[in-house]
Each structure stands twice: as structure tokens, then as C-alpha cells.
Design a protein around this motif. Structure first.
Motif, PDB file in Angstrom:
ATOM      1  N   THR A   1       0.746  -1.261  -0.096  1.00  0.00           N
ATOM      2  CA  THR A   1       0.015   0.143  -0.029  1.00  0.00           C
ATOM      3  C   THR A   1       0.757   1.330  -0.165  1.00  0.00           C
ATOM      4  O   THR A   1       0.686   2.063  -0.588  1.00  0.00           O
ATOM      5  N   LEU A   2       1.849   1.262   0.875  1.00  0.00           N
ATOM      6  CA  LEU A   2       2.699   2.464   0.878  1.00  0.00           C
ATOM      7  C   LEU A   2       3.554   2.574  -0.091  1.00  0.00           C
ATOM      8  O   LEU A   2       4.200   3.758  -0.703  1.00  0.00           O
ATOM      9  N   LEU A   3       4.105   1.501  -0.797  1.00  0.00           N
ATOM     10  CA  LEU A   3       4.872   1.440  -1.887  1.00  0.00           C
ATOM     11  C   LEU A   3       4.264   2.112  -3.013  1.00  0.00           C
ATOM     12  O   LEU A   3       4.987   2.717  -3.849  1.00  0.00           O
ATOM     13  N   THR A   4       3.060   1.671  -3.218  1.00  0.00           N
ATOM     14  CA  THR A   4       2.140   2.430  -4.489  1.00  0.00           C
ATOM     15  C   THR A   4       1.650   3.892  -4.049  1.00  0.00           C
ATOM     16  O   THR A   4       0.838   4.238  -4.844  1.00  0.00           O
ATOM     17  N   MET A   5       2.092   4.289  -2.920  1.00  0.00           N
ATOM     18  CA  MET A   5       1.431   5.790  -2.649  1.00  0.00           C
ATOM     19  C   MET A   5       0.186   5.881  -2.212  1.00  0.00           C
ATOM     20  O   MET A   5      -0.353   6.791  -2.237  1.00  0.00           O
ATOM     21  N   ASN A   6      -0.569   4.745  -1.717  1.00  0.00           N
ATOM     22  CA  ASN A   6      -1.696   5.022  -1.300  1.00  0.00           C
ATOM     23  C   ASN A   6      -1.874   5.062   0.062  1.00  0.00           C
ATOM     24  O   ASN A   6      -1.369   4.375   0.890  1.00  0.00           O
ATOM     25  N   GLN A   7      -2.278   6.546   0.496  1.00  0.00           N
ATOM     26  CA  GLN A   7      -2.071   6.913   1.800  1.00  0.00           C
ATOM     27  C   GLN A   7      -3.537   6.912   2.567  1.00  0.00           C
ATOM     28  O   GLN A   7      -3.529   7.446   3.612  1.00  0.00           O
ATOM     29  N   HIS A   8      -4.414   5.888   2.219  1.00  0.00           N
ATOM     30  CA  HIS A   8      -5.762   5.962   2.850  1.00  0.00           C
ATOM     31  C   HIS A   8      -5.358   5.042   4.137  1.00  0.00           C
ATOM     32  O   HIS A   8      -4.879   3.840   4.211  1.00  0.00           O
ATOM     33  N   PRO A   9      -5.769   5.779   5.380  1.00  0.00           N
ATOM     34  CA  PRO A   9      -5.481   5.150   6.704  1.00  0.00           C
ATOM     35  C   PRO A   9      -6.186   3.772   6.681  1.00  0.00           C
ATOM     36  O   PRO A   9      -5.761   2.878   7.503  1.00  0.00           O
ATOM     37  N   LEU A  10      -7.239   3.510   5.898  1.00  0.00           N
ATOM     38  CA  LEU A  10      -7.986   2.368   6.166  1.00  0.00           C
ATOM     39  C   LEU A  10      -7.102   0.833   5.984  1.00  0.00           C
ATOM     40  O   LEU A  10      -7.403  -0.049   6.429  1.00  0.00           O
ATOM     41  N   HIS A  11      -6.032   1.130   5.092  1.00  0.00           N
ATOM     42  CA  HIS A  11      -5.261   0.132   4.728  1.00  0.00           C
ATOM     43  C   HIS A  11      -4.094  -0.297   5.795  1.00  0.00           C
ATOM     44  O   HIS A  11      -3.462  -1.163   5.647  1.00  0.00           O
ATOM     45  N   PHE A  12      -3.879   0.685   6.687  1.00  0.00           N
ATOM     46  CA  PHE A  12      -2.660   0.439   7.597  1.00  0.00           C
ATOM     47  C   PHE A  12      -2.758   1.007   8.982  1.00  0.00           C
ATOM     48  O   PHE A  12      -1.917   0.779   9.754  1.00  0.00           O
ATOM     49  N   ASP A  13      -3.945   1.748   9.305  1.00  0.00           N
ATOM     50  CA  ASP A  13      -3.956   2.418  10.512  1.00  0.00           C
ATOM     51  C   ASP A  13      -5.089   1.636  11.485  1.00  0.00           C
ATOM     52  O   ASP A  13      -6.237   1.784  11.182  1.00  0.00           O
ATOM     53  N   GLN A  14      -4.601   0.776  12.296  1.00  0.00           N
ATOM     54  CA  GLN A  14      -5.825  -0.092  12.727  1.00  0.00           C
ATOM     55  C   GLN A  14      -6.631   0.701  13.856  1.00  0.00           C
ATOM     56  O   GLN A  14      -7.859   0.362  13.793  1.00  0.00           O
ATOM     57  N   HIS A  15      -6.377   1.788  14.181  1.00  0.00           N
ATOM     58  CA  HIS A  15      -7.013   2.675  15.249  1.00  0.00           C
ATOM     59  C   HIS A  15      -8.059   3.324  14.413  1.00  0.00           C
ATOM     60  O   HIS A  15      -9.226   3.204  14.847  1.00  0.00           O
ATOM     61  N   TYR A  16      -7.732   3.722  13.325  1.00  0.00           N
ATOM     62  CA  TYR A  16      -8.631   4.500  12.316  1.00  0.00           C
ATOM     63  C   TYR A  16      -9.683   3.403  11.745  1.00  0.00           C
ATOM     64  O   TYR A  16     -10.775   3.569  11.862  1.00  0.00           O
ATOM     65  N   SER A  17      -9.045   2.294  11.425  1.00  0.00           N
ATOM     66  CA  SER A  17      -9.912   1.248  10.643  1.00  0.00           C
ATOM     67  C   SER A  17     -10.992   0.974  11.786  1.00  0.00           C
ATOM     68  O   SER A  17     -12.020   0.227  11.305  1.00  0.00           O
ATOM     69  N   ALA A  18     -10.673   0.598  13.072  1.00  0.00           N
ATOM     70  CA  ALA A  18     -11.505  -0.012  13.938  1.00  0.00           C
ATOM     71  C   ALA A  18     -12.832   0.968  14.195  1.00  0.00           C
ATOM     72  O   ALA A  18     -13.999   0.212  14.510  1.00  0.00           O
ATOM     73  N   ALA A  19     -12.705   2.228  13.914  1.00  0.00           N
ATOM     74  CA  ALA A  19     -13.779   3.080  13.942  1.00  0.00           C
ATOM     75  C   ALA A  19     -14.665   3.188  12.572  1.00  0.00           C
ATOM     76  O   ALA A  19     -15.538   3.707  12.647  1.00  0.00           O
ATOM     77  N   ALA A  20     -14.129   2.735  11.670  1.00  0.00           N
ATOM     78  CA  ALA A  20     -14.745   2.631  10.316  1.00  0.00           C
ATOM     79  C   ALA A  20     -15.884   1.461   9.991  1.00  0.00           C
ATOM     80  O   ALA A  20     -15.781   0.596  11.000  1.00  0.00           O
TER      81      ALA A  20
END
Length: 198
Positions: A44-63
Motif C-alpha cells: 500500500t505504501l509502496l504504491t503511494m496509497n495513503q488511505h489509513p483504512l489500509h494500515f492504521d488499525q485505530h482508524y480502521s476500528a472506527a470505520a
């Protein structure tokens, strides 16, 4: 993968020629692949996709899904890659993807498998001795849910017919890749410099 006897040894063969595929054929690809957290975060980061849904567990838990989602670009690449050994390991060029549909979310720890169905094929009009095969590939979880469906077209050599190189190629001039009728920039005709081995 098939084995061909050459003298006293066997040689692995991958992919096929134009004549090896017929519309309606269904190919179950193997092996599958289990996605890890490292796969998802790094790619995800290699391809410059910075949406936190793909690597931020705290953010994703509330999504919506309550956990990190695997980047759908990874799903497309992974399922497409699973098909190469059987379908396009000997292709001249990958011509493009069409009708990519995402069906179900993929999570870290999911195991994915791929199945392809040959949709149609035709001889190339501009490249004697070569032909275009189009397939529909479906990616599924080990638990049965379909996660992605897409079509892909690739150019293969023919065992029979005109000289595979053709007079233009022998003269050092690369022949054009076929385009769909009436649409010179269709998925069957990628922009210059993008055609490469499948």
C-alpha cells in the motif's frame, strides 16, 4: 505446469500457445495465497496509497468494517499474478484489463484463490502468427466469497499460420498492437511503451 521430455530429461513448460486455449475452458489456478499484514502495509505504501483504512488499525476500528482492509490494488495484482503460470507465461504482451469489479472486502489473513474462464480468442489482424485471448478471472476466498472479477486480454504466438515474426519485425519495425474496431485507444491497444511481457 506440464512436463515435456527432451532426451533423457524433462523440461517444465508454463503458459501456452494460441491453439492451447478454447472458449469455455475453465482453469483452476494453484497455489493460492494468504495475505499478511506486511503484504498489505508495504505494498500500500509502496504504491503511494495513503488511505489509513489500509494500515492504521485505530482508524480502521472506527470505520465500517471495524478492521484494516487489504488494498484492492493488491487483490487485483495478486489474483492476476496467480493466472500467469497457466495462461500467459509465454505471452508476447499483456494487452489490458477490463470490467474490474470488486465484490467483497479482503482482510489480512484471508487466503485467496483464482479461477479463469476463456471468453474468446481471435487471430491478430496486424501481427501474423499471433492471436489474442480474452479471459474472465474470478478471485475467491478460501471461505467461498467472491472478492474480485475481471477480464484480461493477452497476445500469444500461434504454432500454425504465418511467420510469427512477420516482415515488419524482420525489418526492425515493431508492428502495431490491435485495437478494437472504432476505438484506437481501447484496452486492446495500450499507450506506447506500456506493452510488456505478461
Amino acid at each position: 505446469m506440464t512436463l515435456r521430455k527432451v532426451g533423457d530429461e524433462y523440461v517444465e513448460e508454463h503458459g501456452g500457445d494460441y491453439e492451447d486455449f478454447e472458449p469455455g475452458m475453465v482453469i483452476r489456478h494453484w497455489p493460492g495465497r494468504t495475505l499478511s499484514e506486511a503484504d498489505n502495509t508495504w505494498l500500500t505504501l509502496l504504491t503511494m496509497n495513503q488511505h489509513p483504512l489500509h494500515f492504521d488499525q485505530h482508524y480502521s476500528a472506527a470505520a465500517e468494517y471495524g478492521r484494516v482492509l487489504v488494498n484492492s490494488g493488491i487483490t487485483l495484482c495478486l489474483i492476476g499474478g496467480m493466472t500467469v503460470q497457466a495462461l500467459s507465461a509465454r505471452a508476447v504482451a499483456n494487452l489490458g484489463w477490463d470490467r474490474v469489479r470488486l465484490k467483497d472486502p479482503v482482510f489480512v489473513g484471508d487466503t485467496l484463490y483464482a479461477t479463469s474462464r476463456i471468453l474468446h480468442k481471435r487471430r491478430s489482424r496486424s501481427r501474423p502468427g499471433q492471436g489474442i485471448v480474452t479471459v474472465e478471472t474470478t478471485g475467491t476466498k478460501s471461505t467461498g466469497e467472491t472478492v474480485i472479477v475481471f477480464e484480461r486480454s493477452f497476445l500469444l504466438r500461434c504454432r500454425t499460420g504465418a511467420d510469427p515474426a512477420g516482415p515488419r519485425h524482420r525489418a526492425g519495425i515493431a508492428p502495431p498492437v490491435d485495437a478494437e474496431p472504432g476505438n484506437p485507444q481501447s484496452s486492446m491497444s495500450p499507450p506506447a511503451g506500456t506493452v510488456g511481457p505478461a
